[in-house]
Write an enzyme that holds these catalytic residues in place. Structure first.
Site, PDB file in Angstrom:
ATOM      1  N   LYS A 220       5.772   5.013  -0.170  1.00 30.01           N
ATOM      2  CA  LYS A 220       4.802   5.688  -0.979  1.00 30.01           C
ATOM      3  C   LYS A 220       3.295   5.491  -0.109  1.00 30.01           C
ATOM      4  CE  LYS A 220       6.594   6.457  -5.595  1.00 30.01           C
ATOM      5  NZ  LYS A 220       6.962   5.691  -6.881  1.00 30.01           N
TER       6      LYS A 220
ATOM      7  N   LYS B 232       8.753   4.155   8.359  1.00 34.66           N
ATOM      8  CA  LYS B 232       9.826   3.991   7.199  1.00 34.66           C
ATOM      9  C   LYS B 232       9.437   4.844   5.957  1.00 34.66           C
ATOM     10  CE  LYS B 232      11.559   0.420   4.120  1.00 34.66           C
ATOM     11  NZ  LYS B 232      11.290  -0.978   3.743  1.00 34.66           N
TER      12      LYS B 232
ATOM     13  N   LYS C  53       1.980  -9.727   6.200  1.00 36.11           N
ATOM     14  CA  LYS C  53       0.978  -9.556   5.404  1.00 36.11           C
ATOM     15  C   LYS C  53      -0.212 -10.529   5.190  1.00 36.11           C
ATOM     16  CE  LYS C  53       4.463  -8.029   1.583  1.00 36.11           C
ATOM     17  NZ  LYS C  53       5.181  -8.443   0.374  1.00 36.11           N
TER      18      LYS C  53
END
Ligand code: SF4
Length: 330
Positions: A198, A195, A112
């Site tokens: 959304k 994967k 991240k």
């Protein structure tokens, strides 16, 4: 009997990736481990971009999805993390014994942080809050996917550090929580490239209507070797085969493998069979969700009962932790 704890972000309606990868397993575990605790982790959600109005709606929608999927408040405890503020209180205490270096080594943090110009402290400290989530309830078993194993190891390390400093050597206060690896392998998106998530726009919603599910399933990526119907395929490389393993009975899965590898049927026929078995499982879930949307007070009652149960335990834990650390308890 092990105490189970697991959490899920309030991302709104579940998609079949997180249903198969986590929640379906939670439903099974609630009978095996009565009193399992499941949490909608809204404090964690604050570490990413979000809209406050959407967060509240998504938290409610997630509760609807979880109850519709089969979590039963008579067997397990379901609640929203921020309604038990002791989570952040214990996280602060754990921050004081966790070396920054250990947090910087976490793969998810590195991933991240590498994509952000300014990294929030909350992203670095995310696994400390996870440790607090788990240890607040003395949970000793945590259903997780492979990608959470490193964070859980950090929870074990934090537990060891706290015990070494503040608990008698022969009577550790916190357990060392173990991973209960989720049996279903990671579900890929219908585009077959990543994967299911959304943010990738490659999901099938758990509560999506039948037409919409089929419209997504029909063009979904399969084994690229099956260019013509007469080309044999390799089921293991096909996401549709893995969805069969999750939704279809074992004899059907065996039939899929056989008919795929011998080119005895085409991918559309294979997908039609999958669709039937998905419908058998998902239609009752959709029906329960519709009922819960008609009666939102049932959702609020379930969450409020969960909060009451968890606050009792959490407050006791914090009293004992603060007492052991030499802090005022009232
Ligand atoms: S027949 Fe089924 S398992 Fe084989 S490639 Fe096509 S969709 Fe996938």
């Amino acid at each position: 009997m092990a105490q189970i704890f697991s959490g899920i972000q309030p991302s709104g309606e579940l998609h079949i990736g997180n249903y198969l990868g986590a929640v379906k397993n939670w439903v099974q575990l609630q009978t095996q481990y009565p009193g399992a605790i499941y949490c909608i982790v809204d404090y964690h959600a604050l570490t990413g971009p979000y809209d406050p109005q959407a967060l509240r709606r998504r938290t409610h929608e997630m509760a609807v999805s979880l109850l519709a999927a089969g979590l039963d408040p008579a067997q397990c405890t379901l609640y929203v993390q921020s309604t038990v503020p002791e989570h952040t209180e214990l996280a602060w205490i754990f921050n004081t014994i966790t070396p920054v270096g250990e947090l910087e080594r976490q793969t998810q943090y590195k991933d991240k942080a590498s994509r952000q110009e300014s990294v929030l402290a909350g992203i670095l400290n995310y696994p400390v809050l996870q440790a607090a989530d788990i240890l607040l309830y003395h949970a000793d078993a945590v259903p997780v996917g492979e990608d959470q194993v490193q964070h859980l190891e950090l929870s074990r390390e934090i537990s060891r550090k706290w015990n070494a400093r503040f608990a008698p050597e022969d009577a550790p206060y916190f357990p060392e929580p173990k991973a209960l690896l989720t049996p279903t392998r990671r579900i890929m998106g219908l585009d077959g490239s990543a994967k299911m998530s959304k943010s990738m726009g490659n999901t099938v919603g758990l509560l999506e209507d039948s037409d919409s599910v089929w419209q997504k399933l029909r063009p979904a990526v399969t084994d690229p070797a099956r260019v013509r119907k007469t080309d044999p395929g390799t089921p293991e490389v096909c996401n549709i085969y893995h969805l069969h393993k999750a939704f279809s009975p074992a004899p059907v899965v065996a039939e899929v493998a056989e008919k795929c590898s011998t080119a005895a049927w085409g991918c559309i026929e294979c997908k039609k069979v999958l669709f039937q078995h998905m419908e058998a499982e998902l239609v009752p879930i959709r029906r329960r969700a519709a009922e819960l949307r008609e009666a939102p007070e049932r959702v609020h009652e379930a969450l409020a009962a969960g909060t009451a149960r968890c606050r009792d335990v959490a407050q006791r834990t914090m009293r004992e932790v603060k007492d052991a650390m030499g802090m005022m308890t009232s």
